[in-house]
Design a protein around this motif. Sequence first.
Motif, PDB file in Angstrom:
ATOM      1  N   ASP A 679       0.824  -1.206   0.000  1.00 13.65           N
ATOM      2  CA  ASP A 679       0.000   0.000   0.000  1.00 13.65           C
ATOM      3  C   ASP A 679       0.854   1.249   0.000  1.00 13.65           C
ATOM      4  O   ASP A 679       0.560   2.215  -0.712  1.00 13.65           O
ATOM      5  N   ALA A 682       2.328   1.867  -3.314  1.00 16.92           N
ATOM      6  CA  ALA A 682       1.372   2.297  -4.328  1.00 16.92           C
ATOM      7  C   ALA A 682       0.750   3.659  -4.016  1.00 16.92           C
ATOM      8  O   ALA A 682       0.083   4.243  -4.866  1.00 16.92           O
ATOM      9  N   SER A 683       0.976   4.181  -2.802  1.00 18.57           N
ATOM     10  CA  SER A 683       0.272   5.409  -2.401  1.00 18.57           C
ATOM     11  C   SER A 683       0.829   6.630  -3.119  1.00 18.57           C
ATOM     12  O   SER A 683       1.951   6.616  -3.636  1.00 18.57           O
ATOM     13  N   ASP A 684       0.015   7.709  -3.142  1.00 10.74           N
ATOM     14  CA  ASP A 684       0.473   8.968  -3.719  1.00 10.74           C
ATOM     15  C   ASP A 684       1.474   9.596  -2.779  1.00 10.74           C
ATOM     16  O   ASP A 684       1.486   9.298  -1.594  1.00 10.74           O
ATOM     17  N   THR A 685       2.237  10.502  -3.333  1.00  8.55           N
ATOM     18  CA  THR A 685       3.237  11.167  -2.506  1.00  8.55           C
ATOM     19  C   THR A 685       2.565  11.857  -1.325  1.00  8.55           C
ATOM     20  O   THR A 685       3.027  11.751  -0.201  1.00  8.55           O
ATOM     21  N   GLY A 686       1.440  12.559  -1.582  1.00  4.00           N
ATOM     22  CA  GLY A 686       0.650  13.164  -0.505  1.00  4.00           C
ATOM     23  C   GLY A 686       1.396  14.250   0.244  1.00  4.00           C
ATOM     24  O   GLY A 686       2.526  14.570  -0.099  1.00  4.00           O
ATOM     25  N   GLN A 688       3.578  16.047   3.056  1.00  2.00           N
ATOM     26  CA  GLN A 688       4.749  15.546   3.769  1.00  2.00           C
ATOM     27  C   GLN A 688       4.604  15.731   5.280  1.00  2.00           C
ATOM     28  O   GLN A 688       5.436  16.362   5.919  1.00  2.00           O
ATOM     29  N   LYS A 735       4.408   9.984   2.549  1.00  2.00           N
ATOM     30  CA  LYS A 735       4.914   8.761   1.921  1.00  2.00           C
ATOM     31  C   LYS A 735       6.400   8.518   2.221  1.00  2.00           C
ATOM     32  O   LYS A 735       6.796   7.388   2.514  1.00  2.00           O
TER      33      LYS A 735
END
Length: 847
Positions: A679, A682-686, A688, A735
């Motif tokens: 997960d 596969a996650s977006d950077t999002g 910080q 991430k």
Amino acid sequence: MSRYSAAEIESKWQEAWNKASVFTASHKTDRPKYYVLEMFPYPSGRIHMGHVRNYTMGDVIARYKISTGHNVLHPMGWDAFGMPAENAAMAIGANPRDWTYQNIADMRDQMKPLGLSIDWSREFATCDPEYYGQQQALFLDMLETGLVYRKNAVVNWDPVDMTVLANEQVIDGKGWRSGADVERRELTQWFFKISDMAEELLEALDGLENWPAKVRLMQENWIGKSRGLQMTFDLTAPEHGHDGIEVYTTRPDTLAGASFMALSTDHPLSRALEADNPDLAAFNADCRKLGTSEVELEKADKRGFDTGLTVQHPLHPDQTLPVWVANFVLMDYGTGAIFGCPAHDQRDLDFARKYDLNVIDTFVAMDDDSRVENTAYVPPKTEKVRWIDQPAGLDVATGQEAIDATIDWAEAQGMGEGKTQFRLRDWGLSRQRYWGCPIPVVHCDTCGVVPEKKGNLPVRLPDDVSFDIPGNPLDRHPTWRDCPCPACGAPAKRETDTMDTFVDSSWYYARFTAPRAETPTDLDEADYWMNVDQYIGGIEHAILHLLYSRFFARAMQITGHLPEKAIEPFDALFTQGMVTHEIYQTRDERGRPVYHLPEDIADGKLADGTEVEIIPSAKMSKSKKNVVDPVSIISAYGADTARWFVLSDSPPERDVEWTAAGAEAAHKHLSRVYRIADDIAASDTGPQAVDQDLLREMHKAINDVTLGVESFGFNAAIARLYAFTNTLAKSKAGKAAKLEAVKTLAQLMSPMTPHLSEEIWTRLGGEGLITTAPWPVADPAMLIDDTVTLPIQINGKRRAEISVPKDMSKDEVEKTALAVDAVQKALNGAAPKKVIVVPGRIVNVVV
Ligand code: ANZ
Ligand code: ZN
């Protein structure tokens, strides 16, 4: 999203490790060396869960040491000689050699899927001629230095199997296989002179600080040092050339209470009397059937025979004592004769009650002089006692003082001599067996016993042997025995005794340092790799194997095969607990127990619905069928699950109970870790965001796992990894932070679950193999819990919380609280009416 498939992952990474030869040990680097060794297995043909636990522990340490920059030696081999191969030969007509090598191949195949960090290039079996040939060379060197010799010895002889039995093979006086009454026979046997080193082997135990105390104590008791008095009791009339009977006693303080003498059945006087006393001869013959085991003798009924002879009491010339022959007196300890003091020795008291002999107190308890009818008074030697008859007539307080004083007094009187004795006997290594290392000597009619020339080694075992007749096939072989005498060249005969298999395992650790050397060891290699930094094995080897290994390390040093520093070959020893399992039982129509395999049980019932009785966990054993086969566990869940489970539930020195539910849970957890990693990948950077809790938990995990692995606290390390995983799963960190955390998690798990860890590492972009990646280091600052979490109440209702440093000023806390989203919303641009900060507790905002 992919699913955790151990089967795919595990073989892939095992291949990768192979290809990169990461476990091939070589000493050509400048890194510090680390030698970790698990006791090598007997090739029975199947690995069991005990192996899995033992080797996984060693593997965790080996892998951790690789990660911390060590040059690791982690070898594996086979303790391959011994009786089971011959039994198989007798039972199913197999050839012992083929049977053994087939078992080795099978077990290697079962072991390799575990993904152990073993340097397989060093593998050997003790039945390889390359190994036992070097053992023969070692034997010849030991022969030359007097560390091996031949003497007559009494052995347990099985008249049906026509073979000598080890003490353990005599059960209730009968041969374990044939059931025949065992006889005592005198045979010429080979012995290692281990008794010469008794004192040294005892004293050196003090230096073994990293050995379990209980193992050191067991060795100490086995060596059995005692100081006592050797003295002679004069016979009232000379008999068969004997004027007196010499005894050895560790309790000379009880001398005044002597009430009888007892001789061993094999004492020279007893043997002499036998000649003209058929009853005594019959008695002795009967006793000899018991075999030679001390334990057997201890358990056996105490029996005696009154010879009719008497001796003078050394302290009271007016008194005489009867001389008996007794089955509990050993010929090869002390002098083979004792004086009995029933008042202060339970065995003597039992004997005295049985044969109606006197019981005479030498001392009584300080405040109580009553005697319990059938209990000898045996206080600790240092306890104060009240003397009734102190032998030297001295005013002493305790047994110990009296022992010391009596020895001095007896010496001054010329009555006897202080003497130190050891229980440790020389190690008889002769076995009248085929499947063992041939003793490399030749018997020549003119020259006697002649060592074989080193150039003729190995003296190989013949392959063409048969087991259809009892006895040693080497004796019956048509040609094997024939050879020229190494000294005079005349036709001579080979020795047909082979070596005790304990010899094979007494130096294999040294051989692993240079397994292909053309001498027993290569001193350069031995000097580099020795000692074994960490040795791991079962407590059942606490005494003999370890003692013999310690003796061999000394012998190998004397013969120039090991350096001085290897005198104690195992720096640290760990003895692991067993793997246990419940037992499932039903009863047959005659009420006899029938056992069922765990895999045939569901919800406490058999497939046909029959309820089974569940017997609490016990050591896994085939006879009780409470076994789980590692191979089927690996195919169901993967090796990582099996490894994780055997390490997780109990401290490694304790037993661990295998349960299907536990294995299932372990597998679920590993799947969860895989999913979390997946997960995150596969996650977006999002955003910080920083998650202090996650960082802190990560460093705690690094710290605790490091400590856990270094101190055999594997279960504690694993508990910490569970906590870290939970924090990671809940974390709202960005991430990058999560990636770092999950990679660290994979690294910390890698000694236990190396395949899963490699997989996660690669998926998350880790560089190279996780196996060789440097071990993470905890930041000490992150280990101190210096933040507090404060709830924020808005108008009396809890709306949010903040984490702040413990020592943050009230003003700073207020500012931080007011910046929180929930507070900002409530204020809606206005200034708060009131802010109350209770340091360390709460922030109240009134709007
Ligand atoms: C008299 C006596 C009185 C003993 C007493 C004990 C208690 P440890 O201490 O283990 O070295 N012993 C000596 N030689 C023996 C033999 N060959 N076979 C069987 N027993 C033998 O054991 C020494 C004690 O064991 C000795 O001290 C002797 O019995 C017995 F209240 O002598 B004692
Ligand atoms: Zn000769």
